[in-house]
Design a protein around this motif. Sequence first.
Motif, PDB file in Angstrom:
ATOM      1  N   UNK A 109      -6.408   3.150  -7.662  1.00  0.00           N
ATOM      2  CA  UNK A 109      -5.103   2.546  -7.114  1.00  0.00           C
ATOM      3  C   UNK A 109      -4.891   2.731  -5.655  1.00  0.00           C
ATOM      4  N   UNK A 110      -5.708   3.356  -4.880  1.00  0.00           N
ATOM      5  CA  UNK A 110      -5.644   3.901  -3.646  1.00  0.00           C
ATOM      6  C   UNK A 110      -6.503   3.078  -2.667  1.00  0.00           C
ATOM      7  N   UNK A 111      -7.219   2.105  -3.313  1.00  0.00           N
ATOM      8  CA  UNK A 111      -8.414   1.475  -2.583  1.00  0.00           C
ATOM      9  C   UNK A 111      -7.605   0.267  -1.925  1.00  0.00           C
ATOM     10  N   UNK A 112      -7.463   0.132  -0.716  1.00  0.00           N
ATOM     11  CA  UNK A 112      -6.833  -0.813  -0.006  1.00  0.00           C
ATOM     12  C   UNK A 112      -7.580  -2.240   0.037  1.00  0.00           C
ATOM     13  N   UNK A 134      -2.493  -7.162  -4.918  1.00  0.00           N
ATOM     14  CA  UNK A 134      -1.584  -8.435  -5.343  1.00  0.00           C
ATOM     15  C   UNK A 134      -0.523  -7.934  -6.046  1.00  0.00           C
ATOM     16  N   UNK A 135      -0.826  -6.955  -6.946  1.00  0.00           N
ATOM     17  CA  UNK A 135       0.477  -6.519  -7.837  1.00  0.00           C
ATOM     18  C   UNK A 135       1.627  -5.663  -7.028  1.00  0.00           C
ATOM     19  N   UNK A 136       0.934  -4.904  -6.010  1.00  0.00           N
ATOM     20  CA  UNK A 136       2.010  -4.280  -5.163  1.00  0.00           C
ATOM     21  C   UNK A 136       2.693  -4.859  -4.265  1.00  0.00           C
ATOM     22  N   UNK A 137       1.894  -5.947  -3.526  1.00  0.00           N
ATOM     23  CA  UNK A 137       2.749  -7.009  -2.868  1.00  0.00           C
ATOM     24  C   UNK A 137       3.684  -7.890  -3.300  1.00  0.00           C
ATOM     25  N   UNK A 138       3.493  -8.277  -4.607  1.00  0.00           N
ATOM     26  CA  UNK A 138       4.287  -9.004  -5.526  1.00  0.00           C
ATOM     27  C   UNK A 138       5.710  -8.112  -5.853  1.00  0.00           C
ATOM     28  N   UNK A 193       7.834   5.838   4.225  1.00  0.00           N
ATOM     29  CA  UNK A 193       7.144   4.681   4.565  1.00  0.00           C
ATOM     30  C   UNK A 193       7.596   3.358   4.126  1.00  0.00           C
ATOM     31  N   UNK A 194       7.970   3.485   2.772  1.00  0.00           N
ATOM     32  CA  UNK A 194       8.317   2.088   1.982  1.00  0.00           C
ATOM     33  C   UNK A 194       9.615   1.891   2.447  1.00  0.00           C
ATOM     34  N   UNK A 195      10.544   2.904   2.412  1.00  0.00           N
ATOM     35  CA  UNK A 195      12.202   2.485   2.697  1.00  0.00           C
ATOM     36  C   UNK A 195      12.055   1.803   4.252  1.00  0.00           C
ATOM     37  N   UNK A 196      11.155   2.401   5.140  1.00  0.00           N
ATOM     38  CA  UNK A 196      10.960   1.813   6.486  1.00  0.00           C
ATOM     39  C   UNK A 196      10.550   0.407   6.551  1.00  0.00           C
ATOM     40  N   UNK A 197       9.594   0.133   5.522  1.00  0.00           N
ATOM     41  CA  UNK A 197       9.144  -1.385   5.503  1.00  0.00           C
ATOM     42  C   UNK A 197      10.034  -2.197   4.973  1.00  0.00           C
ATOM     43  N   UNK A 198      10.787  -1.463   3.874  1.00  0.00           N
ATOM     44  CA  UNK A 198      11.684  -2.486   3.276  1.00  0.00           C
ATOM     45  C   UNK A 198      12.790  -3.044   4.179  1.00  0.00           C
ATOM     46  N   UNK A 199      13.506  -2.026   4.990  1.00  0.00           N
ATOM     47  CA  UNK A 199      14.369  -2.701   5.729  1.00  0.00           C
ATOM     48  C   UNK A 199      14.177  -3.536   7.170  1.00  0.00           C
ATOM     49  N   UNK A 200      12.748  -3.516   7.256  1.00  0.00           N
ATOM     50  CA  UNK A 200      12.175  -4.427   8.034  1.00  0.00           C
ATOM     51  C   UNK A 200      11.635  -5.787   7.263  1.00  0.00           C
ATOM     52  N   UNK A 223       0.682  -1.204   0.000  1.00  0.00           N
ATOM     53  CA  UNK A 223      -0.070   0.050  -0.072  1.00  0.00           C
ATOM     54  C   UNK A 223       0.820   1.079  -0.100  1.00  0.00           C
ATOM     55  N   UNK A 224       2.073   1.162   0.830  1.00  0.00           N
ATOM     56  CA  UNK A 224       2.715   2.505   0.634  1.00  0.00           C
ATOM     57  C   UNK A 224       3.303   2.767  -0.460  1.00  0.00           C
ATOM     58  N   UNK A 225       3.718   1.773  -1.361  1.00  0.00           N
ATOM     59  CA  UNK A 225       4.289   2.155  -2.635  1.00  0.00           C
ATOM     60  C   UNK A 225       2.894   2.407  -3.540  1.00  0.00           C
ATOM     61  N   UNK A 226       1.709   1.846  -3.618  1.00  0.00           N
ATOM     62  CA  UNK A 226       0.888   2.374  -4.399  1.00  0.00           C
ATOM     63  C   UNK A 226       0.387   3.721  -3.989  1.00  0.00           C
ATOM     64  N   UNK A 227       0.522   4.102  -2.710  1.00  0.00           N
ATOM     65  CA  UNK A 227       0.411   5.377  -2.422  1.00  0.00           C
ATOM     66  C   UNK A 227       1.173   6.574  -2.998  1.00  0.00           C
ATOM     67  N   UNK A 228       2.348   6.004  -3.299  1.00  0.00           N
ATOM     68  CA  UNK A 228       3.346   6.851  -4.161  1.00  0.00           C
ATOM     69  C   UNK A 228       2.675   7.382  -5.373  1.00  0.00           C
TER      70      UNK A 228
END
Length: 453
Positions: free
Chosen positions: A137-140, A147-151, A325-332, A115-120
């Motif tokens: 694109x912003x409908x969670x 599915x696309x953004x999780x992939x 948010x995306x960067x923070x999520x990726x390091x986790x 979601x954090x990427x789709x919101x970019x």
Amino acid sequence: MAISDANTRGSWNSKLGFILAAAGSAVGLGNIWGFPTQVASNGGAAFLFIYLICAFLIGFPVMVAEITIGRKTGRNPVGAFKALSDNKWTYALIGMWGVICGVMILSFYNVIAGWTVSYVFEEVFYFMGMQDWATYISDTDNGPINAVFSTIFMAATVSIILGGVSDGIERATKLMMPLLIGILIIMIGWVLTQEGAGVGLREYLYPDFSRVGVDLVFDAMGQAFFSLSLGMGALITYGSYLSKKENVPGAAAYVTLADTSIAFLAGLLIIPAMYMAQAQGVAIFDDSGNLLASTSLIFQVLPQLFHELGGTLGMVVGVVFFLLLSIAALTSTISLLEVPVSFAIDEFEIPRKKAAQIIGLGILAISLIISFNTSLIGIFVIIFNNIGLPLGGLLICLFLGYYWKTENALSEMENGSPGIRKTLFAKVWPAFVMVIAPLAIAYNLWTALSNLF
Ligand code: PFF
């Protein structure tokens, strides 16, 4: 430079590399999303206060325990408990529970990270006047988009893990952590000069102690475990790549400090930003008068604020915020994936590349199910975060304190801090691991479970 560690077990290149990677694991959606929303719905600084107590008095001793177990054995969580217990499978189950929690947490964390990427993209579409695309694109709850953004997010996580410990994880976090801190500080500087931010600052820093109760303490402890990445062996795994030259309690103190400081800074950004949004006419309270929290806060209030700001400014602030948010999520996510991957490498001798790809695909399959049934996230959070991590932390403390013994752990810590036995730390840490942390965790778990049933 380490020899290509994609094919070996791997190790950190430097102490800083370990600290940044462990802090990267700790700093994630839990800090920038979870912490501010918990503060918003739990009496401002009162929650902050209890949270800090939980992080330093319970989280920090457990973190030292995890890193020490990892470094002593040089193994993944399952292998580590096996190694310390002469291969007793009952103890290995503690590590297995950690691996299971890691897999399940990553499966939903990955959807939220998507979601954090789709919101970019949402911010860019909105700026370009493509409102329909922005809304779509912003409908969670939109299964195919999730599915696309999780992939995409899982592919990014796997690609870093493929590189190994120093060439993959360490290199990526060394790049991303300074970027994250820079973005955070610039955004705080900007928000605090805007209209309405002062009210938010007061709300954040003024404690309402009448809100402190058993539920709040349970939430604060769950938040501390999740935020510090404790209870599932992520730090056993990262500790297993740490050199015997390094000071374990010192490194754990840096990581705890970095994580709590970034959570504090995130509160300094998000709560004032909410009141800034209110000054722009955005609704920030729900029907019962509570501040909007969780998903509504991050994916509704803040985007509305960015839209109200309008123009290039609105887009730039929006894009930068969701990138943060995306960067923070990726390091986790890389630390969450490294746990089962190291398990497969150590225990089944599967090469890193293959292990990362197969496990990444398996977890993605669960993410895809969640993508189409987002209500599962709440159930996973209760089982694997709120109950799973404190339970894991409790078992780790009991194992270390009553089976392996704090004496042996302190001997391991003498590598890298030879004078440790003369310090105050060596005198009080055993009591925290054997009595204080287990009692606090057990009491909290017990009350939470009895409220649940
Ligand atoms: N600490 C991460 C966060 O705050 O978002 C989440 C997390 C990562 C939990 C790794 C547990 C873990 F092992």
